[in-house]
Design an enzyme around this catalytic site. Sequence first.
Site: not given
Ligand SMILES: NC(=O)c1ccc[n+]([C@@H]2O[C@H](COP(=O)([O-])OP(=O)(O)OC[C@H]3O[C@@H](n4cnc5c(N)ncnc54)[C@H](O)[C@@H]3O)[C@@H](O)[C@H]2O)c1
Length: 716
Positions: A431, A452, A455, A464, A502
């Site tokens: 993000s 992208h 959530n 996106e 964003n």
């Molecule tokens: N949460 C949001 O609102 C949101 C919105 C858009 C984008 N994002 C992006 O999505 C991505 C994930 O965010 P999230 O909120 O789901 O995070 P999260 O912390 O809930 O999940 C991340 C997951 O990745 C796993 N992980 C870590 N290293 C790993 C590896 N080497 N191989 C496989 N899995 C691995 C972790 O165990 C965890 O389960 C980020 O880049 C974030 O910026 C998040």
Amino acid sequence: MSAMYQGSCVRVQSLDNGFVELCFDRQGDVINKLDRQTMTQLAEAVAAIAATKALRGVLITSAKDVFIVGADITEFGESFKLPAAELIANNMRSNDALLAIEALSVPSVVAINGFALGGGLELALSGDYRVMSDAAQIGLPEVKLGLFPGLGGTVRLARIAGAAVAIDWVAGGAPSKAPAALAAGVVDATAAPDQLRATALAKLAEAAAGHEWQQRRAVKAAALPLSQDEVKTLFEQARATVARRSAPHQPAALAAVELMEACAPHGGRKAIQMEAEAFAKIAKTQAAASLVQIFLNDQLLKKKFKAYAKAAAPTRHAAVLGAGIMGGGIAYTSALRGTPVRMKDIQQKQLDLGVSEAQKLLAKQVKNGRLKQEKADAIVGTITPQLDYSGFDGVDVVVEAVVENLKVKHAVLAEVEGVVGAETVIASNTSSLRIDDLAASLQRPQNFVGMHFFNPVPSMPLVEVIRGAKTGDAAVAKIVGYGVAMGKTPIVVKDGPGFLVNRIVTPYMQAFGQLVAAGADFQKIDAAMEKFGWPMGPAYLNDVIGMDTGIHVAQIITAGFPGHMPVTWRDPLQAMVDRQRYGQKNGIGFYRYETDPAGKPKRTVADDSYELLKTVQPDGVREFSDAEIVERMMLAMINEAVRCLDEQIVETAPELDMALMLGLGLPQYLGGALKYADWLGLERVLAWSERYAALGPQWVAPQRLRDMAAAGRTFY
Ligand SMILES: NC(=O)c1ccc[n+]([C@@H]2O[C@H](COP(=O)([O-])OP(=O)(O)OC[C@H]3O[C@@H](n4cnc5c(N)ncnc54)[C@H](O)[C@@H]3O)[C@@H](O)[C@H]2O)c1
């Protein structure tokens, strides 16, 4: 059969026994619609029928799969700009063609073979009888475009099927299938598709032998058969219900109910004239302009998706890295929509959580009757949780959704590139990181792209698709196709801090912070923005997003644009975060949250917020009018939207506005930031900008806006 009238959209031919057939058959198209040309031809065709000797009845049909899909929405923009008197006169010309059908000396039967929507149904209502195919659907969806029927539909339907049905159909806008339409009295008979013509002809022969059709016409031309008291009671209730259900600043449904009430003591051309006059007013509302534009923007996007689909094969098997909030949601949505998916994480408990979340969502669908249990089980079966990369050589798309950390992502992306095929497209759901920065660790950056999601993934419609400097066209096309297959609306944007949505929301949120720092009451800001039409005011929205998350993303974006996003005030969000007031997630932010008996967070006032915010209000508190709050917040957003368009972050104004509508939940009646600017008039936006420029560069109109205003141009 010989042709009595032949146009490019309408023809008339004689059948046996004094019957004629008026057939809608638009040449060179797969549908019929009531555009200007068709309406002209209809008037000519009806005149030809009226001049026919020894006539006994008219059968009205379509030669397409649809009956008539409605008016030509691409004509609305120009047409609605006309002075009201001209708009009314044009409408009455069209209305006269339908009234001419009712003035024929013989009965008419309409055979509705497929979709008869909007003007299509209104035309059908001008016939004396309607026979409907079991395959057809009919309805008056105009309210969804911020309008109501303008071809006599409100008048005729209320007299044919009763006022209650008319209110329901016109104000609700939902289409109906044959059994419901028959039960409501909107059609007189239904028939299997292959029996439709015979049934309609039999009805016509029966009608021609009697006089009932004349009584039916008299009913349509008369006042509603209700006493004044009955009218008053019925419509009072309807107004209350419809007002409650209407989206903010969308007056069409309520206006339609008021119109039907006003028309109750009238009928025929007089009532239809009243409808045309009311229509000319509703056509000029902001909601109509915006909702019509959203419809057209949607069509444009669909066209783009088709073009992308030609450039890349569909995704047969996908994989997601990371089974967290986002990865789990992506895997679930992919599986639900039919693309099997591998879900890899480094922790078994995360995999278990991802699968159980998917099971929970599916169980909900089973409970609501939207899905059968076997189907739900089959869908879960297409999600393969795993701790290793087995099978990754067989996937055509990988979506990376691991923790937001450049180092970790570099390592993970390089690793996965080593195990997938040479053609596999790798997409990152980052993000805040740059696609170009992430691509640095890859051997095949042409196969790398941003995807992208928002959530929560299952319910947020926008994706996106971010094109990095080295991203290839094929990778973009592949990910757009995968997004569409997941039921999302993908919008292609260029790489840059915050991408599109964003980035644009950042100055908007800054305007909120600035207002609070200048002494505004956050609850008053929320109330003003909610009254303006936002589903949530900015303070509440920050609480819902989580202020630690929000501030992190905002800081990265702000750092990317030091020139026009400087924060020169004390940031109230930072003040909240410094005191661990993150929002809903830990029960306290601007507001306080308690869990209600149903387990939902309930918002209450947190009076100590005011004490805390004093620390960012060097000049104390002061009153701001609702108008000033809205202007300061929305101007910051419009300016940033214009900058994004100018920098070609997104190709077109419609795509920019659709991304904002879908990603932020901008009020529908605005139609987007740029459509809103058009509605205000760019001169007015410039005037706001002059008023607020001293607050900071966020409020200063970009050069492009000045140039466009000077040249009298608009975004649409
Ligand atoms: N949460 C949001 O609102 C949101 C919105 C858009 C984008 N994002 C992006 O999505 C991505 C994930 O965010 P999230 O909120 O789901 O995070 P999260 O912390 O809930 O999940 C991340 C997951 O990745 C796993 N992980 C870590 N290293 C790993 C590896 N080497 N191989 C496989 N899995 C691995 C972790 O165990 C965890 O389960 C980020 O880049 C974030 O910026 C998040």
